[in-house]
Design a protein around this motif. Structure first.
Motif, mmCIF file in Angstrom:
data_model
loop_
_atom_site.group_PDB
_atom_site.id
_atom_site.type_symbol
_atom_site.label_atom_id
_atom_site.label_comp_id
_atom_site.label_asym_id
_atom_site.label_seq_id
_atom_site.Cartn_x
_atom_site.Cartn_y
_atom_site.Cartn_z
ATOM 1 N N PHE A 53 0.828 -1.219 -0.151
ATOM 2 C CA PHE A 53 -0.091 0.008 -0.008
ATOM 3 C C PHE A 53 0.912 1.330 -0.005
ATOM 4 O O PHE A 53 2.140 1.352 0.328
ATOM 5 N N ALA A 54 0.307 2.245 -0.450
ATOM 6 C CA ALA A 54 0.976 3.583 -0.839
ATOM 7 C C ALA A 54 0.530 4.698 0.378
ATOM 8 O O ALA A 54 -0.896 4.938 0.490
ATOM 9 N N VAL A 55 1.259 5.328 0.990
ATOM 10 C CA VAL A 55 0.918 6.419 1.862
ATOM 11 C C VAL A 55 1.817 7.585 1.417
ATOM 12 O O VAL A 55 2.809 7.848 1.513
ATOM 13 N N GLY A 56 1.055 8.549 0.584
ATOM 14 C CA GLY A 56 1.895 9.447 0.037
ATOM 15 C C GLY A 56 2.770 9.095 -1.140
ATOM 16 O O GLY A 56 2.349 8.179 -2.054
ATOM 17 N N ALA A 57 4.119 9.366 -1.211
ATOM 18 C CA ALA A 57 5.007 8.963 -1.928
ATOM 19 C C ALA A 57 5.585 7.612 -1.791
ATOM 20 O O ALA A 57 6.515 7.265 -2.106
ATOM 21 N N GLU A 58 5.371 7.276 -0.201
ATOM 22 C CA GLU A 58 5.885 6.039 0.274
ATOM 23 C C GLU A 58 5.384 4.739 0.058
ATOM 24 O O GLU A 58 4.076 4.659 0.185
ATOM 25 N N ILE A 59 5.907 3.771 -0.365
ATOM 26 C CA ILE A 59 5.309 2.175 -0.725
ATOM 27 C C ILE A 59 5.723 1.400 0.831
ATOM 28 O O ILE A 59 6.730 1.300 1.028
ATOM 29 N N TYR A 60 4.545 0.958 1.084
ATOM 30 C CA TYR A 60 4.899 -0.021 2.294
ATOM 31 C C TYR A 60 4.518 -1.540 1.724
ATOM 32 O O TYR A 60 3.505 -1.625 0.998
ATOM 33 N N ARG A 61 5.151 -2.220 2.573
ATOM 34 C CA ARG A 61 4.783 -3.884 2.323
ATOM 35 C C ARG A 61 4.769 -4.336 3.668
ATOM 36 O O ARG A 61 5.629 -4.300 4.602
ATOM 37 N N GLU A 62 3.577 -5.295 4.211
ATOM 38 C CA GLU A 62 3.387 -5.830 5.027
ATOM 39 C C GLU A 62 3.218 -7.464 4.829
ATOM 40 O O GLU A 62 2.386 -7.617 3.916
ATOM 41 N N LEU A 63 3.906 -8.229 5.652
ATOM 42 C CA LEU A 63 3.991 -9.653 5.774
ATOM 43 C C LEU A 63 3.080 -10.390 6.683
ATOM 44 O O LEU A 63 3.021 -9.798 7.633
ATOM 45 N N THR A 64 2.473 -11.369 6.417
ATOM 46 C CA THR A 64 1.961 -12.312 7.184
ATOM 47 C C THR A 64 3.011 -12.790 7.929
ATOM 48 O O THR A 64 4.054 -13.351 7.671
ATOM 49 N N THR A 65 2.726 -12.731 9.363
ATOM 50 C CA THR A 65 3.815 -13.205 10.565
ATOM 51 C C THR A 65 3.755 -15.005 10.235
ATOM 52 O O THR A 65 2.797 -15.499 10.383
ATOM 53 N N LEU A 66 5.184 -15.206 10.347
ATOM 54 C CA LEU A 66 5.101 -16.615 10.125
ATOM 55 C C LEU A 66 5.051 -17.560 11.432
ATOM 56 O O LEU A 66 5.299 -17.117 12.585
#
Length: 355
Positions: free
Chosen positions: A313-326
């Protein structure tokens, strides 16, 4: 593999073979002699133990060995070499075969006894010969021909019928058939004694491959047919094939062969790690979390990762990635594969340890 020609080819090439011999290579009388020699010659059997992944060592078989002279006619010449014959009794297999034979005997007795019973709804036999054929077919279907001795009787009862209205008087014949049987206990004992025995042949020197090592090595043999099954079924799914161009078919085969190598490599790595740790892996069977195995398949291992997701997902100009916790099982699988945990967490561009 066990044919005399194949064994000679391997021997002539300077290589070693280890294979079980079928009934074509070792006839029933020869097997009987190998087994009877144990009592006649006072042969002491050697215990064969197996180390399981859970750390337990169990005696799985007993056996002894003899030298055997092999010969093969090739044109006008005769090729002769020596091999070791390993006469091995598998404890679990022997018990299973004996139970199966006893079960067939009991089933045959019940079926023959039912033939003698008269009950409503029972289909009548055409004649005496039909009754005999049905009884003999029961023996054949249960594979107990030499164990049962059958004798048949036919009883004819005549009943006088009086005249009634337009029905004339006469004599009615009623035929009943009986089968008597007895079990040849000597034959049963002889068959029981031969169950569970297997003859192996090898030209490997005894100082390099003992009797116990040979049995364990064969028990742990690698079966390439399992790989062919993976190619044809899930997950590689070579069949059905809708390609017609030869180069496309060749390319698909090569691509799937790479995938097959990956499946076998992952499986080998995990099983070897479990064997070194003398442990089993729990939780990989859906619906049965307590079931453990020391020989997981790659397909079942990968199935435990199918629910992981990455959210971008993007917040302004920043791109974030979130992973499922193993979870702990997934961490354990990565550990068995000798992979560091950051091989997964590095997929997040923000942090090595995402929430």
């Amino acid at each position: 593999m066990g044919s005399i020609g194949t064994r000679y080819f391997i021997q002539a090439g300077g290589d070693y073979y280890l294979c079980p011999l079928s009934k074509n290579q070792v006839k029933a009388e020869e097997l009987k002699k190998y087994v009877s020699d144990i009592k006649k010659k006072g042969i002491e059997l050697e215990d064969i133990s197996y180390d399981y992944a859970n750390g337990k060592t169990v005696v799985i078989a007993k056996g002894y060995e003899q030298l055997y002279s092999c010969s093969l006619k090739e044109g006008k010449s005769e090729k002769i070499w020596s091999e070791r014959r390993l006469i091995v009794y598998s404890i679990a297999h022997g018990q299973s075969q004996k139970q199966a034979l006893q079960s067939r005997i009991d089933k045959t007795k019940q079926s023959l006894e039912l033939l003698n019973q008269t009950r409503r709804g029972k289909k009548p036999f055409k004649d005496f010969q039909d009754f005999i054929q049905v009884a003999e077919q029961i023996i054949t279907n249960n594979r107990v021909q030499p164990l049962f001795n059958l004798s048949f009787t036919e009883d004819v009862t005549q009943t006088h019928q009086r005249k009634y209205l337009e029905r004339p008087a006469g004599v009615i014949e009623k035929r009943t058939y009986q089968v008597e049987f007895n079990i040849d206990l000597d034959q049963v004992e002889q068959q029981m004694e031969l169950l569970g025995w297997q003859i192996y042949a090898t030209n490997h020197p005894k100082k390099e491959l003992s009797l116990a090592d040979a049995v364990v090595a064969y028990r742990q043999e690698y079966l390439i047919e399992h790989c062919f099954g993976r190619l044809k079924g899930q997950p590689l799914s070579l069949r059905p094939m809708f390609l017609q161009r030869e180069d496309h078919i060749k390319g698909l085969m090569r691509l799937l062969s790479i995938g097959l190598r990956l499946l076998t490599l992952v499986e080998f790595q995990v099983r070897q790690a479990l064997e070194l740790d003398r442990s089993k892996l729990e939780g990989i069977y859906s619906g049965n979390p307590k079931r453990a195995t020391a020989q997981p398949t790659t397909e079942r291992l990968l199935a435990n990762f199918k629910e992981i997701t990455v959210t971008v997902f993007a917040v302004g100009a920043e791109i974030y990635r979130e992973l499922t916790t193993l979870n702990s099982l997934q961490h354990k699988i990565l550990q068995l594969l000798n992979f560091p945990s950051d091989i997964y967490t590095c997929l997040s561009s923000q942090s090595d340890y995402p929430p």
